[in-house]
Motif scaffolding. Structure first.
Motif, PDB file in Angstrom:
ATOM      1  N   ASP A   1      -8.079  22.974  22.312  1.00 41.26           N
ATOM      2  CA  ASP A   1      -7.489  22.022  23.259  1.00 41.26           C
ATOM      3  C   ASP A   1      -8.484  21.626  24.343  1.00 41.26           C
ATOM      4  OD1 ASP A   1      -4.147  23.499  23.222  1.00 41.26           O
ATOM      5  OD2 ASP A   1      -5.101  22.027  21.910  1.00 41.26           O
ATOM      6  N   SER A   2      -9.352  22.541  24.703  1.00 42.89           N
ATOM      7  CA  SER A   2     -10.289  22.290  25.802  1.00 42.89           C
ATOM      8  C   SER A   2     -11.340  21.227  25.466  1.00 42.89           C
ATOM      9  CB  SER A   2     -10.985  23.589  26.194  1.00 42.89           C
ATOM     10  OG  SER A   2     -11.657  24.158  25.086  1.00 42.89           O
ATOM     11  N   VAL A   3     -11.509  20.912  24.191  1.00 42.31           N
ATOM     12  CA  VAL A   3     -12.543  19.940  23.812  1.00 42.31           C
ATOM     13  C   VAL A   3     -11.988  18.718  23.092  1.00 42.31           C
ATOM     14  CG1 VAL A   3     -14.213  21.829  23.643  1.00 42.31           C
ATOM     15  CG2 VAL A   3     -13.127  20.933  21.557  1.00 42.31           C
ATOM     16  N   LYS A   4     -10.695  18.708  22.829  1.00 40.48           N
ATOM     17  CA  LYS A   4     -10.103  17.571  22.116  1.00 40.48           C
ATOM     18  C   LYS A   4     -10.364  16.269  22.849  1.00 40.48           C
ATOM     19  CE  LYS A   4      -6.292  19.738  19.586  1.00 40.48           C
ATOM     20  NZ  LYS A   4      -4.831  19.936  19.513  1.00 40.48           N
ATOM     21  N   GLY A   5     -10.762  15.266  22.090  1.00 44.93           N
ATOM     22  CA  GLY A   5     -11.042  13.966  22.670  1.00 44.93           C
ATOM     23  C   GLY A   5     -12.451  13.826  23.207  1.00 44.93           C
ATOM     24  N   ARG A   6     -13.172  14.936  23.307  1.00 46.56           N
ATOM     25  CA  ARG A   6     -14.548  14.892  23.827  1.00 46.56           C
ATOM     26  C   ARG A   6     -15.581  15.302  22.774  1.00 46.56           C
ATOM     27  NH1 ARG A   6     -16.036  18.258  27.717  1.00 46.56           N
ATOM     28  NH2 ARG A   6     -14.559  19.912  27.158  1.00 46.56           N
ATOM     29  N   PHE A   7     -15.216  16.237  21.921  1.00 48.90           N
ATOM     30  CA  PHE A   7     -16.140  16.737  20.897  1.00 48.90           C
ATOM     31  C   PHE A   7     -15.727  16.209  19.533  1.00 48.90           C
ATOM     32  CE2 PHE A   7     -17.599  20.950  23.084  1.00 48.90           C
ATOM     33  CZ  PHE A   7     -17.911  20.228  24.231  1.00 48.90           C
ATOM     34  N   THR A   8     -16.722  15.992  18.680  1.00 46.94           N
ATOM     35  CA  THR A   8     -16.464  15.572  17.310  1.00 46.94           C
ATOM     36  C   THR A   8     -17.312  16.402  16.362  1.00 46.94           C
ATOM     37  OG1 THR A   8     -16.018  13.293  18.010  1.00 46.94           O
ATOM     38  CG2 THR A   8     -16.480  13.664  15.677  1.00 46.94           C
ATOM     39  N   ILE A   9     -16.650  17.031  15.404  1.00 44.16           N
ATOM     40  CA  ILE A   9     -17.357  17.803  14.387  1.00 44.16           C
ATOM     41  C   ILE A   9     -17.445  16.967  13.118  1.00 44.16           C
ATOM     42  CG2 ILE A   9     -15.260  18.952  13.536  1.00 44.16           C
ATOM     43  CD1 ILE A   9     -16.982  21.469  13.072  1.00 44.16           C
TER      44      ILE A   9
ATOM     45  N   ASN B   1     -25.819  20.124   3.377  1.00 42.65           N
ATOM     46  CA  ASN B   1     -25.354  21.441   3.855  1.00 42.65           C
ATOM     47  C   ASN B   1     -25.535  21.577   5.359  1.00 42.65           C
ATOM     48  OD1 ASN B   1     -24.672  22.203   1.260  1.00 42.65           O
ATOM     49  ND2 ASN B   1     -26.590  23.280   0.886  1.00 42.65           N
ATOM     50  N   THR B   2     -25.118  20.551   6.061  1.00 38.35           N
ATOM     51  CA  THR B   2     -25.324  20.512   7.506  1.00 38.35           C
ATOM     52  C   THR B   2     -24.015  20.188   8.218  1.00 38.35           C
ATOM     53  OG1 THR B   2     -27.623  19.818   7.216  1.00 38.35           O
ATOM     54  CG2 THR B   2     -26.638  19.428   9.378  1.00 38.35           C
ATOM     55  N   VAL B   3     -23.815  20.837   9.347  1.00 36.91           N
ATOM     56  CA  VAL B   3     -22.658  20.561  10.183  1.00 36.91           C
ATOM     57  C   VAL B   3     -23.156  20.125  11.556  1.00 36.91           C
ATOM     58  CG1 VAL B   3     -22.420  22.993  10.908  1.00 36.91           C
ATOM     59  CG2 VAL B   3     -20.438  21.449  11.019  1.00 36.91           C
ATOM     60  N   TYR B   4     -22.425  19.200  12.150  1.00 36.67           N
ATOM     61  CA  TYR B   4     -22.816  18.624  13.426  1.00 36.67           C
ATOM     62  C   TYR B   4     -21.696  18.800  14.458  1.00 36.67           C
ATOM     63  CZ  TYR B   4     -26.050  16.153  10.325  1.00 36.67           C
ATOM     64  OH  TYR B   4     -26.994  15.845   9.384  1.00 36.67           O
ATOM     65  N   LEU B   5     -22.088  18.791  15.713  1.00 40.20           N
ATOM     66  CA  LEU B   5     -21.112  18.769  16.802  1.00 40.20           C
ATOM     67  C   LEU B   5     -21.614  17.787  17.850  1.00 40.20           C
ATOM     68  CD1 LEU B   5     -18.441  20.049  17.805  1.00 40.20           C
ATOM     69  CD2 LEU B   5     -19.839  21.575  19.218  1.00 40.20           C
ATOM     70  N   GLN B   6     -20.907  16.678  17.981  1.00 40.90           N
ATOM     71  CA  GLN B   6     -21.230  15.697  19.014  1.00 40.90           C
ATOM     72  C   GLN B   6     -20.354  15.989  20.225  1.00 40.90           C
ATOM     73  OE1 GLN B   6     -23.628  13.386  19.198  1.00 40.90           O
ATOM     74  NE2 GLN B   6     -22.936  12.943  21.282  1.00 40.90           N
ATOM     75  N   MET B   7     -20.990  16.212  21.357  1.00 40.64           N
ATOM     76  CA  MET B   7     -20.276  16.594  22.569  1.00 40.64           C
ATOM     77  C   MET B   7     -20.460  15.504  23.618  1.00 40.64           C
ATOM     78  SD  MET B   7     -21.351  20.630  22.684  1.00 40.64           S
ATOM     79  CE  MET B   7     -23.091  20.253  22.820  1.00 40.64           C
ATOM     80  N   ASN B   8     -19.368  14.897  24.028  1.00 39.46           N
ATOM     81  CA  ASN B   8     -19.382  13.848  25.049  1.00 39.46           C
ATOM     82  C   ASN B   8     -18.605  14.299  26.276  1.00 39.46           C
ATOM     83  OD1 ASN B   8     -20.769  12.170  23.215  1.00 39.46           O
ATOM     84  ND2 ASN B   8     -18.835  11.412  22.368  1.00 39.46           N
ATOM     85  N   SER B   9     -18.812  13.589  27.364  1.00 41.06           N
ATOM     86  CA  SER B   9     -18.104  13.882  28.623  1.00 41.06           C
ATOM     87  C   SER B   9     -18.179  15.368  28.947  1.00 41.06           C
ATOM     88  CB  SER B   9     -16.639  13.439  28.511  1.00 41.06           C
ATOM     89  OG  SER B   9     -16.552  12.059  28.228  1.00 41.06           O
TER      90      SER B   9
END
Length: 123
Positions: free
Chosen positions: A61-69, A76-84
């Protein structure tokens, strides 16, 4: 064995953005769920986001709407885009994955973790 190599951490100002990536290599037959967790100083490790092999994702809940996995199954790669980003996002971020290995025709599932990458949100 399986190795997870993370990259992309660093220092960012509040409100800024940062992207993390985690590449898996080694003896991999397939990869089920992948995800990111984080641990701030003096706090327990927190699950941030997960993504299935089919692309379904879940977030704390703390990252919903701001982070995208997201993930690239071919790489074989995973990403995490972190905004705001907020100061409370400061932590060591760890990627993890459930990897299926093939040994003489038998499949075994094991969880693997990366070494962690520091994300600091500060002005």
């Amino acid at each position: 064995q399986v190795q997870l190599v993370e990259s992309g951490g660093g220092l960012v100002q509040p409100g800024g953005s940062l992207g993390l990536s985690c590449a898996l290599s080694g003896s991999i037959f397939s990869i089920n769920a992948m995800g990111w967790s984080r641990q701030a100083p003096g706090k327990q490790r927190e699950l941030v986001a997960t993504i299935t092999s089919g692309g379904s994702s879940n977030y704390a809940d703390s990252v919903k709407g701001r982070f995208t996995i997201s993930r690239d199954n071919a790489e074989n790669t995973v990403y995490l885009q972190m905004n705001s980003l907020k100061p409370e996002d400061t932590a060591v971020y760890y990627c993890h994955a459930t990897v299926i290995r093939d040994t003489s025709g038998r499949h075994y599932a094991s969880d693997y973790w990366g070494q962690g990458t520091q994300v600091t949100v500060s002005s």
